[in-house]
Design a protein around this motif. Structure first.
Motif, PDB file in Angstrom:
ATOM      1  N   ALA A 185       4.164 -22.918 -23.758  1.00 28.68           N
ATOM      2  CA  ALA A 185       3.015 -22.023 -23.660  1.00 28.68           C
ATOM      3  C   ALA A 185       2.248 -21.973 -24.983  1.00 28.68           C
ATOM      4  CB  ALA A 185       3.473 -20.622 -23.254  1.00 28.68           C
ATOM      5  N   PHE A 186       2.969 -21.915 -26.110  1.00 26.31           N
ATOM      6  CA  PHE A 186       2.311 -21.924 -27.422  1.00 26.31           C
ATOM      7  C   PHE A 186       1.432 -23.160 -27.580  1.00 26.31           C
ATOM      8  CE2 PHE A 186       6.118 -19.496 -29.488  1.00 26.31           C
ATOM      9  CZ  PHE A 186       5.590 -18.285 -29.068  1.00 26.31           C
ATOM     10  N   ALA A 235       0.581 -14.465 -27.972  1.00 24.02           N
ATOM     11  CA  ALA A 235       0.076 -14.544 -29.352  1.00 24.02           C
ATOM     12  C   ALA A 235       0.932 -13.684 -30.288  1.00 24.02           C
ATOM     13  CB  ALA A 235      -1.383 -14.103 -29.405  1.00 24.02           C
ATOM     14  N   TYR A 236       1.369 -12.529 -29.814  1.00 22.05           N
ATOM     15  CA  TYR A 236       2.242 -11.647 -30.602  1.00 22.05           C
ATOM     16  C   TYR A 236       3.544 -12.372 -30.955  1.00 22.05           C
ATOM     17  CZ  TYR A 236       5.212  -7.621 -31.746  1.00 22.05           C
ATOM     18  OH  TYR A 236       6.069  -6.754 -32.374  1.00 22.05           O
ATOM     19  N   LYS A 237       4.150 -13.039 -29.938  1.00 22.25           N
ATOM     20  CA  LYS A 237       5.412 -13.778 -30.155  1.00 22.25           C
ATOM     21  C   LYS A 237       5.202 -14.927 -31.141  1.00 22.25           C
ATOM     22  CE  LYS A 237       8.457 -12.171 -26.982  1.00 22.25           C
ATOM     23  NZ  LYS A 237       9.799 -11.694 -27.323  1.00 22.25           N
ATOM     24  N   LEU A 238       4.068 -15.642 -30.977  1.00 21.59           N
ATOM     25  CA  LEU A 238       3.776 -16.757 -31.878  1.00 21.59           C
ATOM     26  C   LEU A 238       3.602 -16.254 -33.308  1.00 21.59           C
ATOM     27  CD1 LEU A 238       3.057 -19.718 -32.461  1.00 21.59           C
ATOM     28  CD2 LEU A 238       0.694 -19.196 -31.811  1.00 21.59           C
ATOM     29  N   ASN A 269       5.817  -4.961 -42.344  1.00 22.64           N
ATOM     30  CA  ASN A 269       7.154  -5.020 -41.753  1.00 22.64           C
ATOM     31  C   ASN A 269       7.119  -5.224 -40.245  1.00 22.64           C
ATOM     32  OD1 ASN A 269       8.517  -4.537 -44.217  1.00 22.64           O
ATOM     33  ND2 ASN A 269       7.994  -2.359 -44.066  1.00 22.64           N
ATOM     34  N   SER A 270       5.951  -5.097 -39.647  1.00 20.93           N
ATOM     35  CA  SER A 270       5.875  -5.270 -38.190  1.00 20.93           C
ATOM     36  C   SER A 270       4.768  -6.248 -37.815  1.00 20.93           C
ATOM     37  CB  SER A 270       5.644  -3.924 -37.491  1.00 20.93           C
ATOM     38  OG  SER A 270       4.307  -3.513 -37.640  1.00 20.93           O
ATOM     39  N   THR A 271       5.018  -6.994 -36.744  1.00 22.03           N
ATOM     40  CA  THR A 271       4.051  -8.000 -36.280  1.00 22.03           C
ATOM     41  C   THR A 271       2.750  -7.348 -35.855  1.00 22.03           C
ATOM     42  OG1 THR A 271       5.916  -9.328 -35.512  1.00 22.03           O
ATOM     43  CG2 THR A 271       3.747  -9.947 -34.703  1.00 22.03           C
ATOM     44  N   ILE A 272       2.826  -6.190 -35.225  1.00 17.64           N
ATOM     45  CA  ILE A 272       1.607  -5.540 -34.739  1.00 17.64           C
ATOM     46  C   ILE A 272       0.698  -5.144 -35.908  1.00 17.64           C
ATOM     47  CG2 ILE A 272       2.452  -3.138 -34.616  1.00 17.64           C
ATOM     48  CD1 ILE A 272       0.293  -4.950 -31.964  1.00 17.64           C
ATOM     49  N   ASP A 273       1.309  -4.765 -37.049  1.00 14.03           N
ATOM     50  CA  ASP A 273       0.493  -4.431 -38.231  1.00 14.03           C
ATOM     51  C   ASP A 273      -0.213  -5.673 -38.775  1.00 14.03           C
ATOM     52  OD1 ASP A 273       1.190  -1.772 -38.118  1.00 14.03           O
ATOM     53  OD2 ASP A 273       2.806  -1.926 -39.595  1.00 14.03           O
ATOM     54  N   ILE A 274       0.484  -6.814 -38.733  1.00 11.99           N
ATOM     55  CA  ILE A 274      -0.128  -8.077 -39.179  1.00 11.99           C
ATOM     56  C   ILE A 274      -1.289  -8.438 -38.251  1.00 11.99           C
ATOM     57  CG2 ILE A 274       0.284 -10.544 -39.626  1.00 11.99           C
ATOM     58  CD1 ILE A 274       3.329  -9.712 -39.862  1.00 11.99           C
ATOM     59  N   MET A 275      -1.045  -8.275 -36.947  1.00 12.07           N
ATOM     60  CA  MET A 275      -2.077  -8.589 -35.956  1.00 12.07           C
ATOM     61  C   MET A 275      -3.305  -7.691 -36.153  1.00 12.07           C
ATOM     62  SD  MET A 275      -1.122  -9.255 -32.002  1.00 12.07           S
ATOM     63  CE  MET A 275      -1.904 -10.579 -31.089  1.00 12.07           C
ATOM     64  N   ASP A 276      -3.063  -6.408 -36.427  1.00 10.36           N
ATOM     65  CA  ASP A 276      -4.168  -5.465 -36.667  1.00 10.36           C
ATOM     66  C   ASP A 276      -4.964  -5.861 -37.907  1.00 10.36           C
ATOM     67  OD1 ASP A 276      -3.262  -4.131 -34.469  1.00 10.36           O
ATOM     68  OD2 ASP A 276      -2.551  -2.337 -35.534  1.00 10.36           O
ATOM     69  N   HIS A 277      -4.244  -6.275 -38.952  1.00 16.55           N
ATOM     70  CA  HIS A 277      -4.897  -6.708 -40.195  1.00 16.55           C
ATOM     71  C   HIS A 277      -5.813  -7.911 -39.911  1.00 16.55           C
ATOM     72  CE1 HIS A 277      -5.032  -7.612 -44.632  1.00 16.55           C
ATOM     73  NE2 HIS A 277      -5.331  -8.803 -44.128  1.00 16.55           N
ATOM     74  N   ILE A 313      -8.375 -11.318 -30.395  1.00 19.04           N
ATOM     75  CA  ILE A 313      -7.604 -11.823 -31.536  1.00 19.04           C
ATOM     76  C   ILE A 313      -6.449 -12.701 -31.066  1.00 19.04           C
ATOM     77  CG2 ILE A 313      -5.955  -9.897 -31.810  1.00 19.04           C
ATOM     78  CD1 ILE A 313      -7.752 -11.963 -34.579  1.00 19.04           C
ATOM     79  N   SER A 314      -5.918 -12.405 -29.886  1.00 18.43           N
ATOM     80  CA  SER A 314      -4.839 -13.236 -29.335  1.00 18.43           C
ATOM     81  C   SER A 314      -5.337 -14.648 -29.082  1.00 18.43           C
ATOM     82  CB  SER A 314      -4.306 -12.626 -28.035  1.00 18.43           C
ATOM     83  OG  SER A 314      -3.713 -11.371 -28.296  1.00 18.43           O
ATOM     84  N   ASN A 315      -6.536 -14.763 -28.491  1.00 18.26           N
ATOM     85  CA  ASN A 315      -7.109 -16.094 -28.238  1.00 18.26           C
ATOM     86  C   ASN A 315      -7.390 -16.838 -29.537  1.00 18.26           C
ATOM     87  OD1 ASN A 315      -7.073 -15.980 -25.413  1.00 18.26           O
ATOM     88  ND2 ASN A 315      -8.991 -14.830 -25.346  1.00 18.26           N
ATOM     89  N   ILE A 316      -7.826 -16.115 -30.550  1.00 22.56           N
ATOM     90  CA  ILE A 316      -8.100 -16.738 -31.860  1.00 22.56           C
ATOM     91  C   ILE A 316      -6.811 -17.298 -32.457  1.00 22.56           C
ATOM     92  CG2 ILE A 316      -8.689 -16.220 -34.278  1.00 22.56           C
ATOM     93  CD1 ILE A 316     -10.893 -14.342 -33.170  1.00 22.56           C
ATOM     94  N   ILE A 317      -5.737 -16.508 -32.462  1.00 25.81           N
ATOM     95  CA  ILE A 317      -4.462 -16.949 -33.053  1.00 25.81           C
ATOM     96  C   ILE A 317      -3.918 -18.173 -32.311  1.00 25.81           C
ATOM     97  CG2 ILE A 317      -2.032 -16.302 -33.391  1.00 25.81           C
ATOM     98  CD1 ILE A 317      -3.126 -13.399 -33.931  1.00 25.81           C
ATOM     99  N   LEU A 318      -3.945 -18.139 -30.987  1.00 21.55           N
ATOM    100  CA  LEU A 318      -3.450 -19.272 -30.198  1.00 21.55           C
ATOM    101  C   LEU A 318      -4.290 -20.518 -30.446  1.00 21.55           C
ATOM    102  CD1 LEU A 318      -2.702 -17.423 -26.834  1.00 21.55           C
ATOM    103  CD2 LEU A 318      -0.998 -18.470 -28.338  1.00 21.55           C
ATOM    104  N   ASP A 319      -5.617 -20.362 -30.428  1.00 24.82           N
ATOM    105  CA  ASP A 319      -6.517 -21.507 -30.644  1.00 24.82           C
ATOM    106  C   ASP A 319      -6.332 -22.108 -32.032  1.00 24.82           C
ATOM    107  OD1 ASP A 319      -7.579 -21.265 -28.127  1.00 24.82           O
ATOM    108  OD2 ASP A 319      -9.408 -20.218 -28.762  1.00 24.82           O
ATOM    109  N   GLU A 320      -6.151 -21.252 -33.036  1.00 22.30           N
ATOM    110  CA  GLU A 320      -6.049 -21.752 -34.409  1.00 22.30           C
ATOM    111  C   GLU A 320      -4.695 -22.399 -34.669  1.00 22.30           C
ATOM    112  OE1 GLU A 320      -7.456 -18.923 -37.315  1.00 22.30           O
ATOM    113  OE2 GLU A 320      -9.505 -19.090 -36.543  1.00 22.30           O
ATOM    114  N   PHE A 321      -3.663 -21.964 -33.980  1.00 23.31           N
ATOM    115  CA  PHE A 321      -2.381 -22.672 -34.070  1.00 23.31           C
ATOM    116  C   PHE A 321      -2.504 -24.047 -33.405  1.00 23.31           C
ATOM    117  CE2 PHE A 321       1.437 -23.974 -31.708  1.00 23.31           C
ATOM    118  CZ  PHE A 321       2.240 -24.324 -32.780  1.00 23.31           C
ATOM    119  N   ARG A 322      -3.055 -24.082 -32.200  1.00 23.26           N
ATOM    120  CA  ARG A 322      -3.137 -25.333 -31.435  1.00 23.26           C
ATOM    121  C   ARG A 322      -4.030 -26.371 -32.101  1.00 23.26           C
ATOM    122  NH1 ARG A 322      -3.935 -22.078 -25.733  1.00 23.26           N
ATOM    123  NH2 ARG A 322      -1.753 -21.415 -25.488  1.00 23.26           N
TER     124      ARG A 322
END
Length: 280
Positions: free
Chosen positions: A190-191, A206-209, A232-240, A259-268
């Motif tokens: 999926a990633f 995207a959170y898991k990735l 210390n938490s993934t959600i805080d990183i995602m918010d940032h 932001i989820s679509n951005i993170i997935l697209d930029e990894f891929r």
């Protein structure tokens, strides 16, 4: 996260590969260099049996080069022919052609001994969706022979394509397997985009990735998303990241979908860096 995606056309593709196998001399098994084990369809070996096979590690431009080198050694130690390939620059393409000709030399020599004319080598290409089959074929053919796209399911049916080096290739649609026994394999697929985003909960994906990238490739995430605080938490990183990228809704709420679509697209696309999710 429970992930399974096996549309009807994949069952037909499996049957197509079995039917057409008798027509080909060599099988190219195309793997994603970032996830070689997760992208290796466990059904393929059983289907092709003793037919000569070349493993092609594609998308090496997106994977960690040192880990790719270790994967090459891993497959070689198992007695397999493996070639790392970059379909953008053409790296590895000549070697693929040479290995194919080597694999069928004995068969062609036998035809000539019998007084028959050597025919073009016939190759079948098989792999999971969105692993870059069409891009590889276009490089092997030296022209745009087939449609490409950064999503699974672009190739719809079988097609024979003439390649360089007097070879013919049978392209087949991407094929997964009916049930993912290992949830990590499903997640990696999926990633990488091998499973359609439309059927996914992309926010959780995207959170898991991001969680994995922060744990294993922290410096790349920090550099890409300009993170200058300790979280210390993934959600805080995602918010940032969301605030840095302007992914904010009315009322100062985070737009997690965007932001989820951005993170997935930029990894891929490799924008976060050359990252391998699996090591031998």
């Amino acid at each position: 996260m429970n992930i399974n995606w096996y549309p009807g056309h994949m069952k037909k593709t499996r049957e197509l590969i079995k039917e057409q196998l008798k027509l080909v001399d060599v099988v190219y098994e195309l793997l994603d260099a970032r996830i070689p084990l997760s992208s290796k369809n466990p059904d393929i070996d059983g289907i092709i049996g003793d037919k000569p096979k070349v493993i092609i590690l594609n998308k090496i431009d997106l994977a960690d080069p040192q880990i790719t080198s270790r994967w090459v050694n891993y497959f070689k130690e198992k007695g397999m022919t493996v070639i790392p390939v970059n379909t953008i620059t053409g790296e590895g393409i000549r070697q693929v052609i040479e290995e194919s000709q080597k694999a069928i030399k004995e068969k062609m020599d036998a035809l000539i001994k019998k007084g028959r004319k050597a025919r073009p080598a016939r190759i079948m290409i098989a792999g999971i969706p969105n692993v870059g089959k069409s891009s590889l074929i276009n490089k092997l053919a030296g022209r745009k022979s087939t449609q490409t796209g950064d999503r699974p399911g672009v190739t719809k049916g079988k097609q024979w394509i003439r390649l360089k080096g007097d070879m013919e290739l049978l392209d087949t649609p991407g094929i997964l397997w009916p049930k993912f026994e290992d949830p990590i394999v499903a997640q990696n697929l999926a990633f990488s985009g091998a499973i359609k985003d439309e059927i996914m909960d992309t926010e959780t994906l995207a959170y898991k990735l991001l969680e994995i990238l922060w744990n294993d490739h922290k410096e790349k995430v920090i550099e890409r998303y300009k993170i200058n605080e300790e979280y210390n938490s993934t959600i805080d990183i995602m918010d940032h990241i969301s605030r840095n990228r302007g992914c904010i809704l009315k009322g100062d709420e985070i737009d997690y979908s965007r932001i989820s679509n951005i993170i997935l697209d930029e990894f891929r696309s490799g924008k976060i860096g050359r990252i391998s999710l699996e090591r031998p």
